[in-house]
Design a protein around this motif. Structure first.
Motif, short mmCIF file in Angstrom:
data_model
loop_
_atom_site.label_atom_id
_atom_site.label_comp_id
_atom_site.label_asym_id
_atom_site.label_seq_id
_atom_site.Cartn_x
_atom_site.Cartn_y
_atom_site.Cartn_z
N LEU A 1 0.84 -1.19 0.00
CA LEU A 1 0.00 0.00 0.00
C LEU A 1 0.88 1.25 0.00
N ALA A 2 1.99 1.19 0.76
CA ALA A 2 2.91 2.32 0.82
C ALA A 2 3.58 2.55 -0.52
N ALA A 3 3.72 1.48 -1.30
CA ALA A 3 4.46 1.59 -2.55
C ALA A 3 3.63 2.16 -3.69
N VAL A 4 2.29 2.16 -3.55
CA VAL A 4 1.45 2.67 -4.64
C VAL A 4 1.72 4.17 -4.82
N PRO A 5 2.10 4.58 -6.03
CA PRO A 5 2.40 6.00 -6.25
C PRO A 5 1.19 6.88 -6.01
N SER A 6 1.42 8.09 -5.50
CA SER A 6 0.31 8.97 -5.14
C SER A 6 -0.53 9.31 -6.36
N VAL B 1 0.93 0.08 -15.95
CA VAL B 1 2.37 -0.02 -16.24
C VAL B 1 3.19 0.62 -15.11
N LEU B 2 2.72 1.79 -14.65
CA LEU B 2 3.42 2.46 -13.54
C LEU B 2 3.46 1.55 -12.31
N LEU B 3 2.31 0.95 -12.02
CA LEU B 3 2.22 0.06 -10.86
C LEU B 3 3.18 -1.12 -11.02
N ILE B 4 3.25 -1.64 -12.24
CA ILE B 4 4.13 -2.79 -12.50
C ILE B 4 5.59 -2.39 -12.29
N VAL B 5 5.96 -1.22 -12.82
CA VAL B 5 7.34 -0.76 -12.65
C VAL B 5 7.69 -0.66 -11.17
N VAL B 6 6.80 0.00 -10.41
CA VAL B 6 7.07 0.20 -8.99
C VAL B 6 7.13 -1.14 -8.24
#
Lengths: 253, 296, 280
Positions: free
Chosen positions: B116-121, C258-263
């Motif tokens: 959850l912390a890793a999901v970008p804002s 795609v952004l989620l996959i990269v992260v």
């Protein structure tokens, strides 16, 4: 006493950790090719004294040392003296075995490499120092194995091999057997007695039987002061001071 | 290599590495100085009193006004809403993880919180637009769901991982002897938790809240995307609001450099900087207090 | 009866909290994955946008984000590790180290949009980099610095003092003991920290808003001194600023996925390094 060649000496040494006065006017002289034991209850300053001989306190902030520590005629804390050079001449074996997280072979050659010993000689020196440390037979077939996989006793002998590989003049040992089982301890003690033919050895120990088995001379320290010193047999069998007597007979400590 | 050369290298590296310690100090100093310098440039044109007490933010109008109050109130409103959701959920989860969950469940929950912390804002902001916004609109019969409530919910999601992690550390750090003593005199698990464990962990939990608040105040993308960005004075959670961070993000891209409007954005950033500084320092204070309490 | 029920209510309350948190995570993942999957194709990740962003893929945004993250790593890693070495190996606990630590803690709390302003003032304007890939990379580098320092220091602290003493005792200088013994031993921990930090940096939008990111650029592999596209900004623009928002929604979902996959890939890498090391 005067006929012996004094290799390592402390003259009127005082040491403070911050405001704590840990060593008080300590005088000591360690003769060449002999084993000298430093004994005393925990906190008496015996390890601190030992570590000040190869300047292991340099990294600790707030340490102040006064007095003179000498290797032959060389002042160990001379501003011009090279601490690196000095530690090559005074090796140290620690309380807990601390091999590098590398292979057995590299554990020995690392010191050779940084001290500029030509690579051609490495193999020979590795074999010689492992033999000197009574561990060659156990590891000769897996020199590439990580040193961390060895048993505690083997690790400690490897650490001794790492030290003797550099041909130091003095070996300091800080309770080298305190983390080991009785059998490994016995092996290391045998090794110490053998090593004194070539080196001058100072050993800190908690174990009074061990001091009696390996040491030629013994220093008894209490609360940062040298209370008594002399040949090991006389310290244990005929102590002059009441404090020493109490300690060696097991009344405190 | 010769020993003198080796020791010279050692000395050189030592000074080099010591110098990099200065870098972080100079970055913080640089940020502070940059904000201060531009804020001063702003106050040459606009009086600080008008800035602090002004109720209108309208830098592009014919009579440009630079009142920070609507932005400040928006920021506080959204943060408050976020905390109203995140504090109980976060502490409850932390308590569950440390006191009730078994080892296997914990091994699932911990990575879940990290995820959850890793999901970008920006991804969370996106969901505010496409999923949460329409949902709120349908429930409240408003034309759209981009308002303070939407931002508050999203921000609570953003700050939950911080709150859970720090609070769980705090609850975990309470010595087992306290709990055993309480259970030993016949208290139930719940009584032990609410009357012994949580009070003992209180400074750590306050720290968790403070760090969560700091995270929420400074968050940009989620509020920028989900709150509608009307720069008027907000009246409630169903109003569109515009936080300090969103204002900077929207206007900095379009404003000509070195104008009063440009400087004004640094001035509101300065206020934001002070706000987060105070909140984070308070959090730090409580973390230390908790540590001292338990090492004693 | 009341006595027997109470524990269940209490347990249920906490379970409800935990469940809600998990529910948030599941909703986020489910929504993005289920709706983004249909947009995801080889063409989507290998072609540039077309027809005013209403068609085509997001290749330049992907390469932009990858390059940007690399620059961030290049800027933050050397300084971060060096500063951590200073704190843990050279300074331990004197007043200057305490000052540096306080600075790091405060830097970690500074909102990312303020880093954006700082990058604009320092890199774009004062250092004349212009709005460019380097300026944005340097800005993200500064943002990442406190995290890299903290995690590296943590990794160094886990190496026992006896390991350092072993090297010193055979005549290594302090630098040699750090280079040859301490750093190799701490490497897995340091790497984990760096990768986790980069995964955050890759998803950041606010710091690059005014330092170089652009919605559309003509030459996808522009130089480091030019503006660039990035995944998070692309998602932001597609979902808020596009004139045909409903039409490009599938593209926005695809970009989000795609952004989620990269992260998550970066997070997985960090997880793997940690796991592999803990087994040894």
């Amino acid at each position: 006493m005067n006929s012996e060649h004094i290799k390592l000496a402390a003259r009127n040494v005082d040491l403070w950790f911050g405001a704590k006065h840990v060593l008080k006017q300590v005088n000591a002289a360690f003769p060449q090719n002999e084993v000298t034991a430093l004994i005393g209850p925990s906190g008496c300053g015996k390890s601190t004294l030992l570590r000040s001989f190869n300047r292991m306190h340099d990294l600790v902030p707030d340490v102040r040392i006064e007095g003179k520590l000498l290797l032959e005629e060389q002042d160990l804390y001379d501003k011009k003296a090279s601490v690196t050079q000095l530690r090559k001449r005074i090796g140290m074996v620690f309380q807990k075995p601390n091999p590098f997280p590398k292979s057995i072979y590299e554990n020995i050659t690392y010191g050779l490499k940084i001290n500029g010993v030509p690579a051609g000689q490495h193999k020979e020196i590795v074999e010689r120092s492992l033999k000197e440390s009574f561990i060659w037979d156990e590891v000769k077939d897996d020199l590439d194995k990580p040193a961390m996989r060895l048993s505690g006793g083997q690790q400690q002998r490897l650490c001794i091999a790492r030290t003797v590989a550099l041909r130091p003049e003095v070996i300091l040992m800080d309770e080298p057997c305190s983390a080991l089982d009785p059998l490994s301890t016995l092996k290391i003690e045998e090794l110490i007695i053998k090593l004194k033919e070539e080196y001058t050895i100072v050993i800190v120990t908690h174990n009074m039987q061990q001091a009696q088995r390996v040491a030629d001379k013994t220093y008894f320290l209490y609360l940062g002061e040298v209370i008594e010193n002399g040949p090991t047999a006389s310290i244990f069998n005929d102590p002059k001071q009441q404090l020493t007597k109490n300690y060696v007979t097991g009344h405190f400590g | 290599m010769h020993i003198q050369a080796r020791e010279r290298i050692d000395g050189l590296v030592r000074s080099l590495i010591k110098a990099t310690g200065l870098i972080v100090i100079s970055i913080l100093g640089g940020i502070f100085f940059m904000l201060l310098w531009n804020t001063v440039s702003f106050f040459i044109h606009v009086s600080p009193l008008d800035f602090i007490t002004g109720t209108q933010w309208n830098p592009t109008g014919r009579h440009a006004t630079y009142g920070i109050l609507p932005l400040l109130v928006s920021t506080c409103l959204v943060t408050l809403g976020a905390m109203a959701i995140a504090i109980p959920l976060g502490i409850g989860t932390a308590a569950f993880m440390s006191e009730y969950a078994g080892k296997r469940l914990k091994n699932i929950l911990k990575p879940a919180v990290e995820m959850l912390a890793a999901v970008p804002s920006v991804a969370i902001g996106f969901l505010g637009i496409v999923a949460l916004g329409p949902g709120i609109a349908r429930l409240t019969q408003l034309s759209n769901g981009l308002n303070a409530l939407n931002g508050a919910i999203l921000l609570s999601v953003m700050s939950l991982p911080t709150i859970i992690t720090v609070a769980e550390d705090a609850i975990n750090g309470v010595p087992a002897t306290y709990k055993e003593a309480s259970l030993g005199i016949g208290a139930t698990k719940w009584q032990t938790l609410t009357r012994v464990t949580i009070p003992a962990a209180a400074p750590g939990i306050v720290a968790a809240i403070m760090l969560g608040v700091g995270r929420a105040i400074g968050e940009t993308m989620t509020v920028l995307m989900a709150t509608g960005n009307a720069a008027s004075f907000p009246k409630g959670f169903f109003d569109s609001v515009r936080t300090i961070t969103a204002t900077i993000a929207i206007e900095m891209g379009e404003v000509p450099y070195q104008t009063t409007h440009y400087y004004s954005l640094f001035a509101i950033a300065g206020i934001l900087f002070l706000l987060t500084l105070v909140v984070n320092m308070a959090g730090e204070y409580f973390v230390n207090k908790f540590r001292k309490f338990h090492s004693a | 009866m009341k006595k027997k029920l109470a524990p269940f209510i209490e347990w249920g309350t906490l379970l409800f909290c935990t469940g809600t948190v998990c529910f948030f995570l599941v909703v986020i993942l489910w929504d993005i994955v289920s709706k983004g999957a249909s947009s995801l194709s080889w063409g989507f990740v290998s072609t540039p946008p077309a027809n005013g962003m209403t068609q085509g893929g997001i290749l330049p945004a992907i390469t932009g984000t990858v390059l940007l993250t690399l620059i961030t790593a290049l800027v933050a890693t050397p300084f971060g590790i060096s500063c951590a070495i200073y704190l843990n190996e050279y300074a331990s606990d004197n007043w200057s180290a305490r000052l540096v630590r306080a600075a790091i803690r405060n830097l970690a709390g500074v909102p990312s949009v303020i880093y954006g302003l700082f990058g604009l003032s320092l890199f774009v304007q004062a250092m004349h980099m212009g709005t460019s890939m380097v300026a944005a990379g340097c800005t993200l580098g500064l943002l990442s610095l406190p995290y890299i320092i903290t995690t590296t220091e943590e990794a160094l602290r886990r190496i026992p003092a006896s390991t350092r003493e072993a090297a010193l005792a055979i005549g290594a200088t302090q630098f040699e003991s750090i280079r040859d013994v301490v750093l190799p031993a701490a490497l897995p921990g340091i790497l984990t920290g760096i990768v986790l930090t980069l995964s955050r940096a890759a998803g950041e939008t606010a710091p690059i808003l005014f330092t170089g990111v652009a919605f559309y650029i003509n030459s996808p592999s522009g130089g480091l001194n030019q503006e660039f596209m990035a995944l998070p900004y692309h998602l932001y623009m597609l979902s808020t600023q596009h004139q045909a928002i409903e039409q490009v929604r599938p593209l926005a979902y695809g970009t989000a996925l795609v952004l989620l996959i990269v992260v998550f890939l970066l997070n997985l890498a960090a997880f793997y390094i940690r796991y592999k090391h803990s087994k040894k």
